[in-house]
Scaffold this motif. Structure first.
Motif, PDB file in Angstrom:
ATOM      1  N   ILE A  58      37.142  47.660  53.910  1.00 54.50           N
ATOM      2  CA  ILE A  58      36.204  46.766  53.223  1.00 54.50           C
ATOM      3  C   ILE A  58      35.899  45.591  54.142  1.00 54.50           C
ATOM      4  CG2 ILE A  58      35.969  45.106  51.337  1.00 54.50           C
ATOM      5  CD1 ILE A  58      37.400  47.049  49.555  1.00 54.50           C
ATOM      6  N   GLU A  59      34.621  45.264  54.250  1.00 56.95           N
ATOM      7  CA  GLU A  59      34.197  44.177  55.126  1.00 56.95           C
ATOM      8  C   GLU A  59      33.685  42.998  54.303  1.00 56.95           C
ATOM      9  OE1 GLU A  59      30.586  43.505  58.256  1.00 56.95           O
ATOM     10  OE2 GLU A  59      31.957  45.165  58.694  1.00 56.95           O
ATOM     11  N   ALA A  60      34.102  41.791  54.693  1.00 60.70           N
ATOM     12  CA  ALA A  60      33.595  40.550  54.099  1.00 60.70           C
ATOM     13  C   ALA A  60      32.718  39.861  55.140  1.00 60.70           C
ATOM     14  CB  ALA A  60      34.740  39.642  53.668  1.00 60.70           C
ATOM     15  N   ARG A  61      31.488  39.559  54.756  1.00 63.07           N
ATOM     16  CA  ARG A  61      30.537  38.964  55.683  1.00 63.07           C
ATOM     17  C   ARG A  61      29.948  37.708  55.041  1.00 63.07           C
ATOM     18  NH1 ARG A  61      25.936  42.897  57.463  1.00 63.07           N
ATOM     19  NH2 ARG A  61      27.744  43.870  58.465  1.00 63.07           N
ATOM     20  N   ASP A  62      29.951  36.598  55.775  1.00 61.18           N
ATOM     21  CA  ASP A  62      29.376  35.377  55.219  1.00 61.18           C
ATOM     22  C   ASP A  62      27.857  35.392  55.362  1.00 61.18           C
ATOM     23  OD1 ASP A  62      28.706  34.555  57.818  1.00 61.18           O
ATOM     24  OD2 ASP A  62      30.579  33.446  58.066  1.00 61.18           O
ATOM     25  N   SER A  63      27.211  34.365  54.780  1.00 61.87           N
ATOM     26  CA  SER A  63      25.744  34.317  54.755  1.00 61.87           C
ATOM     27  C   SER A  63      25.182  33.354  55.784  1.00 61.87           C
ATOM     28  CB  SER A  63      25.268  33.920  53.350  1.00 61.87           C
ATOM     29  OG  SER A  63      25.762  34.818  52.390  1.00 61.87           O
ATOM     30  N   GLY A  64      26.000  32.987  56.763  1.00 57.74           N
ATOM     31  CA  GLY A  64      25.530  32.072  57.791  1.00 57.74           C
ATOM     32  C   GLY A  64      24.573  32.742  58.767  1.00 57.74           C
ATOM     33  N   VAL A  65      24.053  31.942  59.665  1.00 56.52           N
ATOM     34  CA  VAL A  65      23.144  32.451  60.701  1.00 56.52           C
ATOM     35  C   VAL A  65      23.688  32.009  62.050  1.00 56.52           C
ATOM     36  CG1 VAL A  65      20.802  32.442  61.617  1.00 56.52           C
ATOM     37  CG2 VAL A  65      21.175  32.348  59.143  1.00 56.52           C
ATOM     38  N   PRO A  66      24.171  32.940  62.903  1.00 51.16           N
ATOM     39  CA  PRO A  66      24.338  34.359  62.584  1.00 51.16           C
ATOM     40  C   PRO A  66      25.547  34.586  61.679  1.00 51.16           C
ATOM     41  CG  PRO A  66      25.224  33.888  64.740  1.00 51.16           C
ATOM     42  CD  PRO A  66      24.601  32.596  64.271  1.00 51.16           C
ATOM     43  N   PRO A  67      25.563  35.698  60.905  1.00 51.39           N
ATOM     44  CA  PRO A  67      26.695  35.929  59.995  1.00 51.39           C
ATOM     45  C   PRO A  67      27.955  36.334  60.768  1.00 51.39           C
ATOM     46  CG  PRO A  67      25.173  37.775  59.955  1.00 51.39           C
ATOM     47  CD  PRO A  67      24.529  36.735  60.813  1.00 51.39           C
ATOM     48  N   LEU A  68      29.113  35.970  60.205  1.00 49.02           N
ATOM     49  CA  LEU A  68      30.411  36.350  60.745  1.00 49.02           C
ATOM     50  C   LEU A  68      31.115  37.219  59.712  1.00 49.02           C
ATOM     51  CD1 LEU A  68      31.545  32.907  62.229  1.00 49.02           C
ATOM     52  CD2 LEU A  68      30.393  34.784  63.415  1.00 49.02           C
ATOM     53  N   SER A  69      31.977  38.140  60.188  1.00 48.30           N
ATOM     54  CA  SER A  69      32.599  39.067  59.252  1.00 48.30           C
ATOM     55  C   SER A  69      33.991  39.464  59.741  1.00 48.30           C
ATOM     56  CB  SER A  69      31.737  40.327  59.096  1.00 48.30           C
ATOM     57  OG  SER A  69      31.629  41.019  60.343  1.00 48.30           O
ATOM     58  N   SER A  70      34.764  40.025  58.803  1.00 47.66           N
ATOM     59  CA  SER A  70      36.072  40.612  59.087  1.00 47.66           C
ATOM     60  C   SER A  70      36.297  41.719  58.067  1.00 47.66           C
ATOM     61  CB  SER A  70      37.181  39.558  59.013  1.00 47.66           C
ATOM     62  OG  SER A  70      37.295  39.057  57.705  1.00 47.66           O
ATOM     63  N   ASN A  71      37.213  42.641  58.380  1.00 46.41           N
ATOM     64  CA  ASN A  71      37.464  43.737  57.454  1.00 46.41           C
ATOM     65  C   ASN A  71      38.952  43.903  57.210  1.00 46.41           C
ATOM     66  OD1 ASN A  71      38.553  45.806  59.433  1.00 46.41           O
ATOM     67  ND2 ASN A  71      36.537  45.428  60.348  1.00 46.41           N
ATOM     68  N   VAL A  72      39.254  44.666  56.145  1.00 53.36           N
ATOM     69  CA  VAL A  72      40.634  44.889  55.718  1.00 53.36           C
ATOM     70  C   VAL A  72      40.764  46.360  55.308  1.00 53.36           C
ATOM     71  CG1 VAL A  72      40.165  44.269  53.330  1.00 53.36           C
ATOM     72  CG2 VAL A  72      42.461  44.013  54.227  1.00 53.36           C
ATOM     73  N   SER A  73      41.939  46.932  55.560  1.00 53.62           N
ATOM     74  CA  SER A  73      42.204  48.326  55.198  1.00 53.62           C
ATOM     75  C   SER A  73      42.700  48.395  53.762  1.00 53.62           C
ATOM     76  CB  SER A  73      43.245  48.946  56.130  1.00 53.62           C
ATOM     77  OG  SER A  73      42.784  48.942  57.467  1.00 53.62           O
ATOM     78  N   VAL A  74      42.202  49.399  53.028  1.00 54.99           N
ATOM     79  CA  VAL A  74      42.583  49.583  51.628  1.00 54.99           C
ATOM     80  C   VAL A  74      43.097  51.008  51.450  1.00 54.99           C
ATOM     81  CG1 VAL A  74      41.801  49.539  49.242  1.00 54.99           C
ATOM     82  CG2 VAL A  74      40.854  47.922  50.877  1.00 54.99           C
ATOM     83  N   HIS A  75      44.289  51.109  50.884  1.00 60.81           N
ATOM     84  CA  HIS A  75      44.901  52.409  50.622  1.00 60.81           C
ATOM     85  C   HIS A  75      45.004  52.581  49.112  1.00 60.81           C
ATOM     86  CE1 HIS A  75      48.522  55.343  51.092  1.00 60.81           C
ATOM     87  NE2 HIS A  75      47.378  55.982  50.905  1.00 60.81           N
ATOM     88  N   ILE A  76      44.223  53.525  48.561  1.00 64.37           N
ATOM     89  CA  ILE A  76      44.240  53.815  47.128  1.00 64.37           C
ATOM     90  C   ILE A  76      45.196  54.983  46.896  1.00 64.37           C
ATOM     91  CG2 ILE A  76      42.874  54.454  45.115  1.00 64.37           C
ATOM     92  CD1 ILE A  76      42.147  51.748  46.198  1.00 64.37           C
ATOM     93  N   ILE A  77      46.194  54.784  46.051  1.00 59.91           N
ATOM     94  CA  ILE A  77      47.170  55.837  45.707  1.00 59.91           C
ATOM     95  C   ILE A  77      46.941  56.217  44.249  1.00 59.91           C
ATOM     96  CG2 ILE A  77      49.597  56.415  45.484  1.00 59.91           C
ATOM     97  CD1 ILE A  77      50.206  54.430  47.685  1.00 59.91           C
ATOM     98  N   ILE A  78      46.675  57.512  44.003  1.00 60.10           N
ATOM     99  CA  ILE A  78      46.458  58.009  42.654  1.00 60.10           C
ATOM    100  C   ILE A  78      47.815  58.304  42.018  1.00 60.10           C
ATOM    101  CG2 ILE A  78      45.254  59.691  41.233  1.00 60.10           C
ATOM    102  CD1 ILE A  78      43.459  57.863  42.921  1.00 60.10           C
ATOM    103  N   MET A  79      48.080  57.708  40.878  1.00 63.87           N
ATOM    104  CA  MET A  79      49.337  57.901  40.161  1.00 63.87           C
ATOM    105  C   MET A  79      49.149  58.973  39.091  1.00 63.87           C
ATOM    106  SD  MET A  79      51.109  55.694  41.760  1.00 63.87           S
ATOM    107  CE  MET A  79      52.587  55.695  40.760  1.00 63.87           C
ATOM    108  N   ASP A  80      50.139  59.870  39.025  1.00 65.10           N
ATOM    109  CA  ASP A  80      50.060  60.996  38.087  1.00 65.10           C
ATOM    110  C   ASP A  80      50.262  60.532  36.659  1.00 65.10           C
ATOM    111  OD1 ASP A  80      49.902  63.741  37.326  1.00 65.10           O
ATOM    112  OD2 ASP A  80      52.076  63.676  36.999  1.00 65.10           O
TER     113      ASP A  80
END
Length: 774
Positions: free
Chosen positions: A499-521
């Protein structure tokens, strides 16, 4: 105006919000020693607390307007407004004379046309409401001529229009009326008593007709300014002199200086301020005491000398706020001017600011200074600066003052959004509702406004011909992560994406994060009974010899559950048992065994209902009904043939019987072998059937149970082999996704006895590729 009258609405005039006015604590500061006005903190209305007298407030007649200066202060944030309230004059004062009675001694030898100064009337009102004209009562000898002084005041000269005759009339009583220009007009009167005297032909004379002198401001009250000297050539009472201010001397001058009428000493009457008046002009009249008094005049100019009694003042001429935090070094952000009402060195000013601030002062012109950026600014470290200008004059002792202004910094997009963690693990229960909120992934950006407004989105990643955006959705404004579909633990167990988060500045700056979804039975699959096979409905019919021994395996119930290990643990119980003393059920392996031998009292037909429960919360279950029918001798003989007897079958007594039974058994064995060969070929034909989840194909006869299980579910890793009375469970390792299992049971040899339970059933398993993977 009456007390309580509303003068203005400050909230409306200043553009303030009435909803938040009460919280902002508006207050009114009056630049006076009396509080004439106040403000309603909730409506913003400015009203009169004490009646305002313009003449008390503004004592100077020279001022064309009377202004009451007010300060309005509000909080949250703090703001200061300067308000000037002009007090409009009304005609509320009558003209009055400083002397109600004026005595004039006029010599009878006075020539016609001679003028005599009269005390002028004073009206505290201004403009048209002040004294406009004078009227004299009817007289044969006198008339008046109205004059206008340099300050605009009106006064009247009494003019002799007919020669006086003391013997005919020694005293003339006149009434002088002063009328102002108001509507309606107001008036005041004074009596004029004219005494006719004998001739006095010498007037007093001053040493000098005019002169100038210097006086230090703030001179003590009572200090001597000058002593005047006038002389009269006459003798006696005609030579005694009285000193007085002429009508041309302003009231301010007469209020500031005191004139001794006997000796001509002029002394300080009240504090003298250089900044109010730098020069005082006065005219002194020396009048003798003769019967026909004469007078002489002298003009005096008093020049006030300055002293250092005024603090220097600073004024912000230009101020740029807010400014961007990346403003260039050397940029001018403010221009200030400094003044001091004093003169000379008392009026020379030095200006400075704190050395700890990233700014410097630069003189641009006389008494003008520029505030310049001297170091780079960073809003994230210091969002605003309070800059205090300190001004000090060079008088002795020096006086100083200061002025503070706040410089706000505007944000520049120079910070990358940051997540609290670099990796998120989110557990999601299967069978979730589409649109369910999974988690909130919020990043922080220390910048402000649009540079701080973050937009969140999922970085696309395809998995098995689908994209992450079809499985998950993220709110671009707040980072809330939602599921777009219902997940099934038995099909998909986890997902990994970014997932990436990007600001609304000019020029925009961004960073991302890893997401691990685990399905539970969750326990969402009902146990499926695969043995005994039910060809029609849920009832299974079985036949057993009535001579069955105690502990004999009658049937084995096998159920499977596709949930996870914990939820798929199955236990078996009797839901219905015709005779609870006759049969037992193992709750773990589902084996039904006899607890005793059949007796003649037992019914020939037994009905058993077995329920298979899983270990979930809440638990799910499935049932199977087994109808048992007992058969007599023939079947018993068959059972004896399929079990190892515990007695010697080759005894002499039974020799003939064994030979007969052996022949029959041989023929039966041949028949069973042929049947087994034919059955081994049937699973091949089942491959043509369409694969389906949890489908079972079974064929059976009275002795052998054969079942084939076909499944596309990659999560199934248990293979089952069911045999009606004796069966084994074989567990295999999981195979890759996309493969399917075919589980077939092989007929047993008909010669097995009850003691051969430990022998494993023959299991054939083949893995075929599903149509989707091929």
């Amino acid at each position: 105006m009456e007390e309580g009258s509303v003068v203005a609405n400050l909230a409306t005039d200043l553009g303030l919000d009435l909803k938040t006015l009460g919280e902002r604590k508006i207050r009114l500061d009056v630049a006076s020693n009396r509080k004439y006005l106040d403000v309603n903190k909730y409506t913003g209305e400015m009203y009169i607390v004490e009646r305002i007298d313009r003449e008390s407030l503004c004592t100077s007649k020279s001022a064309t307007t009377c202004v009451l200066k007010l300060g309005v202060t509000i909080e949250n944030p703090i703001r200061l407004f300067n308000v000037e309230l002009e007090i409009m004059d009304i005609n509320d004062n009558d003209p009055h004379f400083r002397r109600d009675t004026m005595h004039l001694d006029i010599s009878e030898g006075t020539t016609v046309g001679e003028r005599f100064s009269l005390t002028n009337a004073v009206d505290p009102d201004t403009g048209s409401n002040s004294v406009k004209t004078y009227y004299l009562s009817e007289s044969d000898h006198f008339s008046i001529e109205i004059q206008t002084g340099r300050d605009g005041s009106k006064f009247a000269d009494l003019i002799l229009k007919k020669a006086l005759d003391r013997e005919e009339q020694a005293i003339h009583n006149l009434i002088l009326t002063a009328v102002d220009g108001g509507v309606p007009a107001r008036s005041g009167t004074a009596s004029i008593i004219v005494r006719v005297l004998d001739t006095n032909d010498n007037a007093p004379q001053f040493d000098e007709d005019s002169f100038t002198l210097n006086l230090m401001e703030n001179s003590p009250i009572g200090s001597l300014v000058v002593k005047l000297n006038a002389s009269d050539k006459d003798h006696g009472s005609n030579a005694d002199i009285l000193y007085s201010f002429s009508l041309y001397t302003s009231e301010k001058t007469q209020d500031t200086f005191n004139l001794n009428p006997e000796n001509g000493e002029i002394r300080v009457k009240e504090i003298i301020n250089f900044e109010d008046f730098k020069i005082y002009n006065m005219e002194i009249i020396a009048t003798d005491k003769g019967k026909h008094s004469l007078s002489g005049k002298c003009k005096i100019t008093v020049v006030i000398t300055d002293m250092n009694d005024n603090h220097p003042e600073i004024s912000i001429k230009s101020f740029t706020s807010p400014v961007k935090e990346d403003i260039a070094v050397g940029t001018v952000i403010a221009v200030v001017s400094v003044t001091d009402k004093d003169s000379g060195e008392n009026g020379q000013i030095d200006v400075h600011i704190s050395n700890k601030l990233p700014f410097t002062l630069r003189e641009s012109s006389d008494n003008y200074y520029e505030l310049v950026v001297s170091e780079p600014l960073d809003r994230e470290k210091v969002p605003e600066y309070d800059i205090t200008f300190t001004v000090t004059d060079r008088g002795s002792p020096p006086l100083s003052d200061n002025e503070t202004m706040t410089l706000e910094l505007l944000d520049v997009n120079d910070n990358v959004p940051q997540f609290p963690r670099s990796f998120y693990t989110i557990q999601v229960k299967e069978n979730n509702a589409p649109g369910e909120l999974l988690s909130s992934l919020t990043a922080h950006d220390p910048d402000l406004h649009e540079n701080q407004y973050l937009v969140y989105f999922i970085i696309e990643k395809e998995i098995v011909n689908t994209s992450m955006s079809m499985l998950f959705s993220i709110n671009p404004e707040n980072g809330n992560l939602y599921a777009l579909k219902t997940f099934d633990y038995e099909i998909e167990k986890d997902f990994l994406f970014h997932i990436e988060a990007r600001d609304s500045g000019v020029p925009p700056l961004s960073s991302n994060v890893s997401v691990h979804i685990i399905i539970m039975d969750q326990n969402d699959n009902t146990p499926l009974i695969v043995s005994p096979w039910r060809a029609h409905g849920s009832v299974v019919e079985e036949k057993i010899p009535r001579s069955t021994d105690k502990g004999t395996l009658i049937a084995k119930v096998i159920a499977i559950d596709t949930d996870s290990v914990h939820n798929s643990r199955i236990t078996y119980q009797f839901l219905q048992n015709t005779d609870a003393t006759l049969f037992s059920l193992d709750q773990y392996n589902g084996e039904i065994r006899t607890m005793r031998m059949f007796s003649y009292r037992d019914s020939r037909h037994q009905r058993l209902v077995v329920i298979a429960k899983d270990n979930g919360e809440p638990s799910l279950s499935a049932t199977v009904t087994i109808k048992l029918s007992t058969v007599e001798t023939a079947l018993k003989t068959y059972a004896d043939m399929t079990e190892v007897p515990e007695y010697d079958i080759f005894s002499d007594l039974n020799l003939y019987l064994v030979i007969g039974l052996g022949s029959v058994s041989f023929l039966l064995l041949i028949t069973i072998l042929v049947t087994i060969v034919l059955k081994c070929q049937k699973p091949k034909a089942s491959k043509a059937a369409p694969p389906c989840r949890n489908s079972v194909i079974s064929e059976r006869n009275s002795t052998i149970a054969d079942s084939t299980l076909v499944s596309n579910d990659a999560y199934w890793y248990s293979l089952f082999l069911a045999e009606t009375r004796k069966g084994k469970l074989v567990v295999r390792q999981p195979v890759p996704k996309g493969a399917r299992y075919i589980v077939s049971s092989i007929p047993r040899s008909t010669g097995l006895t009850e003691t051969s339970d430990s022998a494993a059933s023959t299991l054939q398993a083949s893995t075929t590729t599903s149509s989707s993977s091929s």
